[in-house]
Design an enzyme around this catalytic site. Structure first.
Site, PDB file in Angstrom:
ATOM      1  N   HIS A  91       1.645 -12.562   3.239  1.00  0.00           N
ATOM      2  CA  HIS A  91       0.134 -12.060   2.970  1.00  0.00           C
ATOM      3  C   HIS A  91      -0.761 -13.016   2.404  1.00  0.00           C
ATOM      4  O   HIS A  91      -0.283 -14.118   1.966  1.00  0.00           O
ATOM      5  CB  HIS A  91       0.187 -10.930   1.783  1.00  0.00           C
ATOM      6  CG  HIS A  91      -1.101 -10.286   1.707  1.00  0.00           C
ATOM      7  ND1 HIS A  91      -2.235 -10.621   1.251  1.00  0.00           N
ATOM      8  CD2 HIS A  91      -1.472  -8.991   2.249  1.00  0.00           C
ATOM      9  CE1 HIS A  91      -3.398  -9.707   1.381  1.00  0.00           C
ATOM     10  NE2 HIS A  91      -2.770  -8.604   1.907  1.00  0.00           N
ATOM     11  N   GLU A 163      -4.194  -9.764  10.202  1.00  0.00           N
ATOM     12  CA  GLU A 163      -5.045  -9.403   9.042  1.00  0.00           C
ATOM     13  C   GLU A 163      -5.973 -10.525   8.958  1.00  0.00           C
ATOM     14  O   GLU A 163      -5.624 -11.801   8.402  1.00  0.00           O
ATOM     15  CB  GLU A 163      -4.365  -9.354   7.795  1.00  0.00           C
ATOM     16  CG  GLU A 163      -3.375  -8.035   7.855  1.00  0.00           C
ATOM     17  CD  GLU A 163      -3.493  -7.472   6.188  1.00  0.00           C
ATOM     18  OE1 GLU A 163      -3.920  -6.744   5.973  1.00  0.00           O
ATOM     19  OE2 GLU A 163      -2.825  -8.558   5.447  1.00  0.00           O
ATOM     20  N   SER A 209     -10.020  -4.203   5.311  1.00  0.00           N
ATOM     21  CA  SER A 209     -11.001  -3.228   5.402  1.00  0.00           C
ATOM     22  C   SER A 209     -11.115  -1.951   6.104  1.00  0.00           C
ATOM     23  O   SER A 209     -12.036  -1.527   6.581  1.00  0.00           O
ATOM     24  CB  SER A 209     -12.321  -3.976   5.401  1.00  0.00           C
ATOM     25  OG  SER A 209     -12.370  -4.964   4.378  1.00  0.00           O
TER      26      SER A 209
END
Ligand code: PGA
Length: 248
Positions: A91, A163, A209
């Site tokens: 991440h 992402e 988002s």
């Protein structure tokens, strides 16, 4: 379709209990929903989710070593023993804040797979890379480093989460066609490293988002197999509302 919820560093044990009670009793879709809980909530997660056909438990990180001299860390074997089904690796919050490298992420992936965990590998360009039109290079480098030495048959246990770093928690998302292009490019790389079949079959989800307003358009993008949701999963009722928008 895959829906992955990343709870990040949120919820005490008591709050997790309330959250899981609501989600487990009201989730009525048949899509695989993976709730990536903080370490402190995994035991509770096992209690609530063990044997659940559609809701799986994930973790948010794993140690890149298997030896015991890693105070404060959690091994893949330990995660597996909590009943975790998968684990997020790479991440961007960990790559940036904890300076995780591709080499370390690659070790984490191998240990997770060795211990029977599914891997959710996050990749994405940061704002500077986007602004200098280096999204492709960034994705290529990350994929190359993270997937080094893996066998093609291991890819069935890996989901790639595209992402864009600048879209995480900001309320900003790329244009739909930009997401489509990046996902296509991720698949192209998998074709180059492995095979056409691997590139076609690997699961790729979008994260950054995602909310009630944009989720339907995102899941309709060709090549996108699902979504990874951070902020919008934290309130159980709001999250259930988002999930209710999805087709069955
Ligand atoms: P966000 O987070 O949905 O709040 O942008 C996504 C993530 O961090 O994976």
């Amino acid at each position: 379709m895959k829906i992955i919820a990343n709870l990040k560093m949120n919820k005490t044990v008591q709050e997790t209990k309330e959250y899981l009670t609501t989600i487990v009793s009201k989730y009525n879709k048949k899509h695989e929903l993976t709730l990536c809980l903080p370490y402190t909530s995994l035991a509770l997660g096992q209690f609530f989710l063990e044997g659940n056909e559609f809701i799986k438990m994930g973790a948010q990180n794993v140690c890149d070593e298997e030896v015991d001299k890693c105070t404060g860390e959690i091994s893949a074997q330990m995660l597996k023993s909590t009943g975790a089904h998968s684990v997020i690796v790479g991440h961007s919050e960990r790559r940036v804040k904890f300076r995780e490298t591709g080499r370390s992420i690659n070790k984490k992936i191998k240990l997770a797979l060795k211990n029977g965990l599914q891997v959710i590998l996050c990749v994405g360009e940061n704002l500077a890379e986007r602004n200098s039109k280096k999204t492709k290079e960034s994705l290529k480098d990350q994929l190359e480093d993270c997937l080094k030495g893996l066998y093609e048959n291991e890819l069935e246990n890996i989901t790639i989460a595209y992402e864009p770093v600048w879209a995480i928690g900001t309320g900003k998302i790329p244009l739909m066609r930009e997401i489509e292009q990046s996902v296509k490019y991720i698949r192209k790389n998998i074709v180059e490293y492995f095979s056409q079949k691997a590139g076609d079959e690997i699961k790729v989800v979008y994260g950054g988002s995602v909310n009630n307003k944009n989720v339907l358009s995102i899941i309709r993008i060709p090549g996108v197999d699902g979504v990874l949701i951070g902020g919008a999963c934290l309130d159980a009722n709001n999250f259930l509302q988002l999930l209710s928008i999805l087709p069955n």
